[in-house]
Motif scaffolding. Structure first.
Motif, short mmCIF file in Angstrom:
data_model
loop_
_atom_site.label_atom_id
_atom_site.label_comp_id
_atom_site.label_asym_id
_atom_site.label_seq_id
_atom_site.Cartn_x
_atom_site.Cartn_y
_atom_site.Cartn_z
N CYS A 1 8.49 -5.69 1.06
CA CYS A 1 8.03 -6.90 0.38
C CYS A 1 9.14 -7.49 -0.48
O CYS A 1 9.35 -8.70 -0.50
CB CYS A 1 6.81 -6.57 -0.47
SG CYS A 1 6.16 -7.95 -1.41
N LEU A 2 9.88 -6.63 -1.18
CA LEU A 2 10.98 -7.11 -2.02
C LEU A 2 12.11 -7.70 -1.18
O LEU A 2 12.76 -8.67 -1.58
CB LEU A 2 11.52 -5.96 -2.88
CG LEU A 2 10.77 -5.70 -4.19
CD1 LEU A 2 11.17 -4.36 -4.78
CD2 LEU A 2 11.03 -6.81 -5.19
N ARG B 1 3.96 -1.73 -9.73
CA ARG B 1 3.36 -1.25 -8.50
C ARG B 1 4.10 -0.03 -7.97
O ARG B 1 3.50 0.89 -7.41
CB ARG B 1 3.36 -2.37 -7.45
CG ARG B 1 2.63 -2.02 -6.16
CD ARG B 1 1.19 -1.67 -6.42
NE ARG B 1 0.46 -1.42 -5.19
CZ ARG B 1 -0.65 -0.68 -5.13
NH1 ARG B 1 -1.16 -0.14 -6.24
NH2 ARG B 1 -1.25 -0.49 -3.98
N GLN B 2 5.42 -0.01 -8.17
CA GLN B 2 6.21 1.14 -7.73
C GLN B 2 5.79 2.41 -8.47
O GLN B 2 5.71 3.49 -7.89
CB GLN B 2 7.70 0.85 -7.97
CG GLN B 2 8.65 1.78 -7.24
CD GLN B 2 10.08 1.28 -7.30
OE1 GLN B 2 10.36 0.19 -7.80
NE2 GLN B 2 11.02 2.06 -6.78
N ILE B 3 5.51 2.26 -9.77
CA ILE B 3 5.04 3.39 -10.55
C ILE B 3 3.67 3.85 -10.05
O ILE B 3 3.42 5.05 -9.90
CB ILE B 3 4.98 3.02 -12.05
CG1 ILE B 3 6.39 2.74 -12.59
CG2 ILE B 3 4.33 4.14 -12.86
CD1 ILE B 3 6.40 2.16 -13.99
N LYS C 1 0.81 -1.22 0.00
CA LYS C 1 0.00 0.00 0.00
C LYS C 1 0.84 1.27 0.00
O LYS C 1 0.30 2.37 -0.08
CB LYS C 1 -0.92 0.02 1.23
CG LYS C 1 -1.83 -1.21 1.33
CD LYS C 1 -2.68 -1.40 0.10
CE LYS C 1 -3.58 -2.63 0.23
NZ LYS C 1 -4.34 -2.90 -1.02
N SER C 2 2.14 1.13 0.13
CA SER C 2 3.04 2.28 0.10
C SER C 2 4.38 1.83 -0.45
O SER C 2 4.67 0.62 -0.56
CB SER C 2 3.22 2.87 1.51
OG SER C 2 3.91 1.96 2.34
N LEU C 3 5.24 2.80 -0.78
CA LEU C 3 6.56 2.46 -1.29
C LEU C 3 7.40 1.75 -0.24
O LEU C 3 8.17 0.84 -0.56
CB LEU C 3 7.27 3.73 -1.77
CG LEU C 3 6.69 4.37 -3.04
CD1 LEU C 3 7.33 5.73 -3.29
CD2 LEU C 3 6.88 3.46 -4.25
N ASP C 4 7.24 2.13 1.02
CA ASP C 4 7.97 1.45 2.09
C ASP C 4 7.54 0.00 2.21
O ASP C 4 8.37 -0.90 2.40
CB ASP C 4 7.76 2.18 3.42
CG ASP C 4 8.49 3.51 3.49
OD1 ASP C 4 9.48 3.68 2.73
OD2 ASP C 4 8.09 4.38 4.28
N PRO D 1 10.64 10.42 -3.94
CA PRO D 1 9.47 9.60 -4.32
C PRO D 1 8.24 10.43 -4.64
O PRO D 1 7.28 9.90 -5.22
CB PRO D 1 9.24 8.72 -3.08
CG PRO D 1 9.88 9.45 -1.96
CD PRO D 1 11.05 10.17 -2.55
N ASN D 2 8.25 11.72 -4.28
CA ASN D 2 7.12 12.60 -4.60
C ASN D 2 7.35 13.39 -5.88
O ASN D 2 6.53 14.25 -6.22
CB ASN D 2 6.88 13.57 -3.44
CG ASN D 2 6.49 12.84 -2.16
OD1 ASN D 2 5.65 11.94 -2.18
ND2 ASN D 2 7.10 13.23 -1.04
#
Length: 314
Positions: free
Chosen positions: A134-135, A231-233, A126-129, A157-158
């Motif tokens: 997860c990776l 998903r990162q995008i 749900k977020s980049l963190d 990231p913004n």
């Protein structure tokens, strides 16, 4: 004495050559037939699945380190379920368990099941963190076994501009950041020429682990990693995407055109419910080998600056 000095210099040159070639670990003395190994791993994986379905599965006996035919982890992505009553523990999914790293006994088959598990894992972030975490826990890509670090992202990231390359190199693997080697230094200069820097862009790669020896990622490795960069995008929500090189553009846009036909023209990337304008240009590493092409990349970056200007960013 002079002979000893010459031998030492020759040895230092050889080590430097190996290091620059990407050889940064010791390997065995005997050659391994990867085709035979793959067939054996596949047979053992199928046997493990059949045993698990029939309820007759038991852990394999321990084998020596020289035995490369040990079973691989099943490439499934399921929630940990309680063991039989009285076991007092939970069974961990091999693709989501914390990665100890370095052991090829943890390798998985890069099959459709691994791709499906990557899609499910990426979708849940749900977020980049959360996606980075997860990776770090994801065991479905064997590149993690040879890479020193996960290379997730760098920059802001913004930011409204996101740049995407193919995979990390040696310097990136050592530092855990994308584009920090010679190609990264050139990229910084290219960004500076149009008034941007790393605080005003977000940088990532399609594949977040360095392939050994800087080889090209296999199609299977790219497919397993694609759900995460997509998903990162989606989570970063940039207004503009810049694909650095043909590999990132072709894998994410699902096109077969080479970079000479792709570069310089604006296209659209579908990220969930958003349509993002995107541009492909030459990879900085290619420009280091072919400086004459910098003139075309300069045109692309001027086009990028004009696009950002229309969005009110600079």
């Amino acid at each position: 004495m002079q002979t000893s000095d010459n031998a030492r210099r020759e040895l230092e040159s050889l080590i430097e050559f190996y290091t620059e070639s990407g050889v940064d670990c010791f390997i065995g003395e005997e050659a391994v037939d990867s085709f035979v190994l793959s067939e054996e791993l596949l047979r053992q994986q199928q046997a493990m699945r059949s045993a698990a379905q029939s309820g007759a599965f038991s852990p394999p006996s321990s084998k020596g380190p020289a035995d490369l035919g040990r079973p691989v982890a099943s490439a499934s992505f399921e929630r940990p379920q309680p063991l039989a009553q009285g076991a007092g523990a939970q069974r961990q999914n091999p693709l989501t368990a914390p990665v100890a790293g370095g052991s090829f006994a943890d390798a998985v088959m890069p099959d459709k099941e691994a791709v499906a598990s990557a899609r499910e894992a990426a979708r849940e972030a749900k977020s980049l963190d959360e996606l980075k975490d997860c990776l770090l826990r994801f065991n479905g890509c064997n590149l993690r076994l040879t890479a020193k670090n996960l290379v997730f992202a760098d920059g802001n990231p913004n930011a409204r501009v996101m740049l995407i390359g193919e995979a990390p190199g040696r310097d990136e693997d050592l530092q855990g950041k994308p584009f920090v080697g010679r190609s990264g230094q050139l990229l910084d200069k290219m960004l500076g020429a149009i008034g941007l820097d790393r605080s005003s862009v977000y940088i990532a790669n399609v594949v977040p682990w360095r392939p050994p020896g800087n080889r090209t990622p296999t199609p299977q490795e790219t497919e397993i990693c694609k759900p995460f960069i997509r998903r990162q995008i989606e989570l970063a929500q940039p207004d503009v995407l810049v694909f650095l090189g043909a590999a990132s553009a072709k894998s994410l846009l699902d096109v077969q055109d080479g970079i000479r036909r792709l570069r310089g023209r604006w296209m659209t990337f579908e990220a969930g419910e958003r349509s993002i304008e995107c541009l492909a240009t030459y990879h900085p590493a290619y420009l280091l080998r072919n400086p004459i092409e910098k003139r075309l990349s300069w045109r692309d970056f001027l086009s990028l600056r004009q696009k950002i200007s229309t969005l009110g960013q600079i």
